[in-house]
Write an enzyme that holds these catalytic residues in place. Structure first.
Site, PDB file in Angstrom:
ATOM      1  N   LYS A 267       0.850  -1.204   0.000  1.00 56.88           N
ATOM      2  CA  LYS A 267       0.000   0.000   0.000  1.00 56.88           C
ATOM      3  C   LYS A 267       0.880   1.247   0.000  1.00 56.88           C
ATOM      4  O   LYS A 267       1.688   1.434   0.895  1.00 56.88           O
ATOM      5  CB  LYS A 267      -0.896  -0.014   1.229  1.00 56.88           C
ATOM      6  CG  LYS A 267      -1.865  -1.198   1.238  1.00 56.88           C
ATOM      7  CD  LYS A 267      -2.647  -1.294   2.524  1.00 56.88           C
ATOM      8  CE  LYS A 267      -1.776  -1.595   3.697  1.00 56.88           C
ATOM      9  NZ  LYS A 267      -2.506  -1.867   4.936  1.00 56.88           N
ATOM     10  N   THR A 300      -8.183   9.135   8.930  1.00 57.08           N
ATOM     11  CA  THR A 300      -7.658   7.962   8.220  1.00 57.08           C
ATOM     12  C   THR A 300      -7.284   6.832   9.173  1.00 57.08           C
ATOM     13  O   THR A 300      -6.733   5.819   8.743  1.00 57.08           O
ATOM     14  CB  THR A 300      -6.386   8.346   7.425  1.00 57.08           C
ATOM     15  OG1 THR A 300      -5.466   8.939   8.348  1.00 57.08           O
ATOM     16  CG2 THR A 300      -6.689   9.285   6.299  1.00 57.08           C
ATOM     17  N   GLY A 302      -7.280   3.620  10.882  1.00 54.22           N
ATOM     18  CA  GLY A 302      -7.972   2.334  10.674  1.00 54.22           C
ATOM     19  C   GLY A 302      -8.128   1.952   9.215  1.00 54.22           C
ATOM     20  O   GLY A 302      -8.781   0.949   8.910  1.00 54.22           O
ATOM     21  N   THR A 303      -7.511   2.714   8.307  1.00 51.25           N
ATOM     22  CA  THR A 303      -7.686   2.376   6.878  1.00 51.25           C
ATOM     23  C   THR A 303      -7.080   1.007   6.537  1.00 51.25           C
ATOM     24  O   THR A 303      -7.650   0.253   5.753  1.00 51.25           O
ATOM     25  CB  THR A 303      -7.052   3.429   5.939  1.00 51.25           C
ATOM     26  OG1 THR A 303      -5.848   3.865   6.519  1.00 51.25           O
ATOM     27  CG2 THR A 303      -7.945   4.594   5.700  1.00 51.25           C
ATOM     28  N   GLY A 304      -5.922   0.680   7.142  1.00 44.75           N
ATOM     29  CA  GLY A 304      -5.256  -0.600   6.843  1.00 44.75           C
ATOM     30  C   GLY A 304      -6.116  -1.778   7.271  1.00 44.75           C
ATOM     31  O   GLY A 304      -6.324  -2.726   6.514  1.00 44.75           O
ATOM     32  N   CYS A 305      -6.626  -1.700   8.514  1.00 46.89           N
ATOM     33  CA  CYS A 305      -7.462  -2.795   9.042  1.00 46.89           C
ATOM     34  C   CYS A 305      -8.709  -2.930   8.177  1.00 46.89           C
ATOM     35  O   CYS A 305      -9.153  -4.036   7.849  1.00 46.89           O
ATOM     36  CB  CYS A 305      -7.919  -2.496  10.478  1.00 46.89           C
ATOM     37  SG  CYS A 305      -6.589  -2.057  11.577  1.00 46.89           S
TER      38      CYS A 305
END
Ligand SMILES: Cc1ncc(COP(=O)(O)OP(=O)(O)O)c(N)n1
Ligand SMILES: Cc1nc(C(=O)O)sc1CCOP(=O)(O)O
Ligand SMILES: [Mg+2]
Length: 590
Positions: A267, A300, A302-305
């Protein structure tokens, strides 16, 4: 050739599939042996499991059989007592993701984000919590790692009972926990493993130390169907290399793929050299550059989870890996865009709204109260022909009715262009919100949703109430026209909030309308389990008669011509309001 010979690496599974066609029974037999053998690696078991389940599906034409294909195995090995056979009749499986991750008290990331993302994507999500963090928009204040016994017990509880499709991992704070997870997956194989190698929180706090990197690389990654590191995690996993360009990301994706996962998504949200958010997806053969515009927002966290959970959810629903990744990226982009302006917490990184609902209620907070039966007291229903006849716009008609005392308004526009109607409806929503008066749209669920009206009114031959409820959600008002007690009971059972019952008197406003009279109205009111408003031919001359029926559930009258087929809407509405008030005083309930 034996199963063991064939399954050294993931890539060999095609050749394994060929073996299936030669000796499926033997293969399944061997598969079962491998599954139960302690020397088999979890990845091998998973691949065995996938192949065997694919095979059994093809052979039996059944989609969702039990986890070990036990029905078929039982046929091959009738003496095997340990095989449990689940009842698959009418098997319509609920897609299920299990997240193995840490709890975030601020609920922007971690298990809480995973639950919200799966719910938003329509997938059931169970949870194994590895650590409890005290966290908010300022950072991480405390981390308590759960015991290995607890994590093992949680894994067993869920995996042994609940038919998980996809496991998604987040914060895995110790080597022992990774091993416990891998052992559990060996015992209870699943369809796919999505690994989000969480190491550092968005605030920069360390959630998994460098000592775990080797376990990620050697044990976890070879098991993964996809790994989804961000740039910092990619760099850490590859010994601290610099990642500055898209070309660096491609090389990194390839190096990570060499560690064993079947797919890699690097990412690039933080890549300084790009104005877009570019992620690199590599499946071992092809590279895909997935671009989206970079959204300017502080929200933003928590975007990865969320991205990893959404990938897991799409896989659980049956998507291919590439399309799961694309859908997940689009979903994250939409929620970030939608949540740009929500304001939670004082820190630099806020959470976003997975359900796409907060912004709407924040913006429209002027009407947050629930529907009250007394809202039906004086129900003004607009009519496009009457407005045309008197040369007034819909908005002027609505303003005047509210000025005169209408307690609820319905837009009943049978003619005209959809686009034009939507614009008027939006304007009427604003007017009604200002006065805290509910606005309902007649027939057109699409318009009601598009203008965020408070509800919809449908008749017996319009869209069925249960479908309307499914479309508009639990908060909107739904009214239904009913001429009989049976229809009123069904309306309640299907999720309606009120009944409109008539025609009480003959009317010229609605063609071929059957008149049910005061007796018909009484029967509907007595049977109904939800409030009733009377409609049809009601005016200043007979409204009192209706209200004086004094039956339970009758809350008011709905009128069209009595207020809108008049020169002065506000004055006529005011007169009717006064009359209704008079008849309410001293009302005797039957
Ligand atoms: C309050 C209220 N009651 C009944 C109706 C009639 O609805 P329906 O039977 O769908 O007929 P149309 O209004 O669509 O012609 C109503 N609109 N409002
Ligand atoms: C829209 C409508 N529905 C009816 C029903 O019986 O369900 S009667 C009706 C028309 C009501 O108009 P007026 O107040 O001008 O008679
Ligand atoms: Mg209708």
């Amino acid at each position: 050739m034996t199963v063991k010979d064939t399954l050294g690496r993931h890539d060999d599974w095609r050749c394994f599939e060929a073996l299936l066609t030669i000796s499926p029974a033997l293969l399944i037999y061997q598969y079962m042996g491998f599954l139960l053998s302690s020397t088999t690696s979890t990845s091998t078991s998973i691949i065995h499991h996938k192949i065997c389940t694919t095979f059994i599906s093809k052979q039996t034409g059944r989609q969702g059989f039990d986890q070990f294909g036990a029905l078929t195995l039982k046929a091959i090995m009738p003496e095997e007592k340990s095989l449990t056979i689940t009842n698959d009749s009418n098997n319509k499986k609920t897609p299920h993701v299990l997240t193995v991750a840490g709890s975030d008290s601020g609920a922007g990331a971690g298990v809480q984000a995973d639950l919200k993302a799966c719910a938003a994507r329509g997938v059931y999500c169970s949870t194994v919590i590895t650590a409890v963090t005290a966290q908010n928009t300022l950072g991480v204040q405390d981390v308590s790692i759960l015991s290995e016994e607890s994590v093992a017990a949680q894994l067993k509880s869920v995996l042994s009972d609940m038919r998980v499709d996809v496991v998604k991992t987040g914060m895995l704070p110790s080597i022992a926990m990774v091993k416990i997870l891998l052992d559990s997956l060996k015992q209870y194989p699943v369809q796919a493993l999505v690994v989000d190698p969480v190491m550092v929180s968005t605030s920069g706090d360390v959630l998994a130390g460098p000592s775990i990197l080797d376990t990620f690389r050697k044990d976890l990654f070879p098991m993964a169907d996809i790994v989804t590191p961000n740039l910092k995690e990619t760099s850490a996993l590859l010994g601290g290399i610099q990642l500055e360009t898209i070309s660096d990301m491609r090389s990194a994706a390839k190096s990570l793929h060499d560690m064993g996962p079947r797919n890699v998504l690097v990412k690039g949200g933080d890549l300084p050299s790009s104005s877009d958010a570019v992620d690199i997806f590599f499946n071992g053969k092809d590279f895909y550059e997935l671009r989206s515009s970079r959204i300017q927002t502080r929200n933003t966290h928590g975007t990865g989870c969320t991205l990893a959970s959404c990938i897991a959810a799409e896989l659980a629903k049956g998507s291919s890996m590439l399309s799961a990744v694309k859908v997940a990226k689009r979903y994250v982009e939409s929620v970030l865009e939608y949540s740009k302006s929500i304001n939670i917490g004082n820190g630099s990184q806020g959470p976003f709204d997975h359900g796409l609902k907060l912004k709407r209620s924040v913006c429209n907070s002027s009407r947050m109260q629930v529907f009250e039966p007394s809202d039906l007291f004086l129900y003004a229903v607009t009519d496009s022909n009457m407005n045309k006849k008197w040369g007034r716009s819909i908005t002027d008609a609505v303003k005047a009715a509210i000025e005169g005392g209408a307690t609820i308004v319905q837009l009943r526009e049978k003619e005209g262009e959809t686009g034009e109607f939507l614009e008027s409806a939006k304007a009427c929503v604003e007017i009604c919100r200002l006065h805290n008066i509910p606005l309902v749209i007649n027939d057109r669920v699409d318009i009601a949703l598009a203008c965020d009206a408070d509800g919809v009114h449908v008749g017996q031959s319009d869209m069925p109430v249960a479908t309307v409820r499914a479309l508009v959600g639990p908060d909107k008002i739904i009214g239904v026209s009913c001429k009989t007690p049976e229809q009123a009971l069904k309306a309640w059972a299907d999720g309606a909030d009120y009944v409109g019952s008539g025609g009480v008197f003959p009317t010229n406003t609605k063609a071929n309308n059957r008149t049910i009279g005061l007796d018909g109205l009484r029967d509907v009111c007595l049977a109904s389990k939800i409030p009733v408003v009377a409609i049809g031919g009601i005016n200043l001359g007979n409204a009192k008669e209706v209200m004086e029926l004094g039956v339970v559930n009758l809350e008011g009258v709905a009128v069209v011509s009595a207020v809108f087929d008049r020169e002065c809407v506000a004055a006529e509405t005011r007169k009717l309001y006064g009359l209704l008030k008079e008849s309410v005083v001293g009302k005797v309930m039957v």
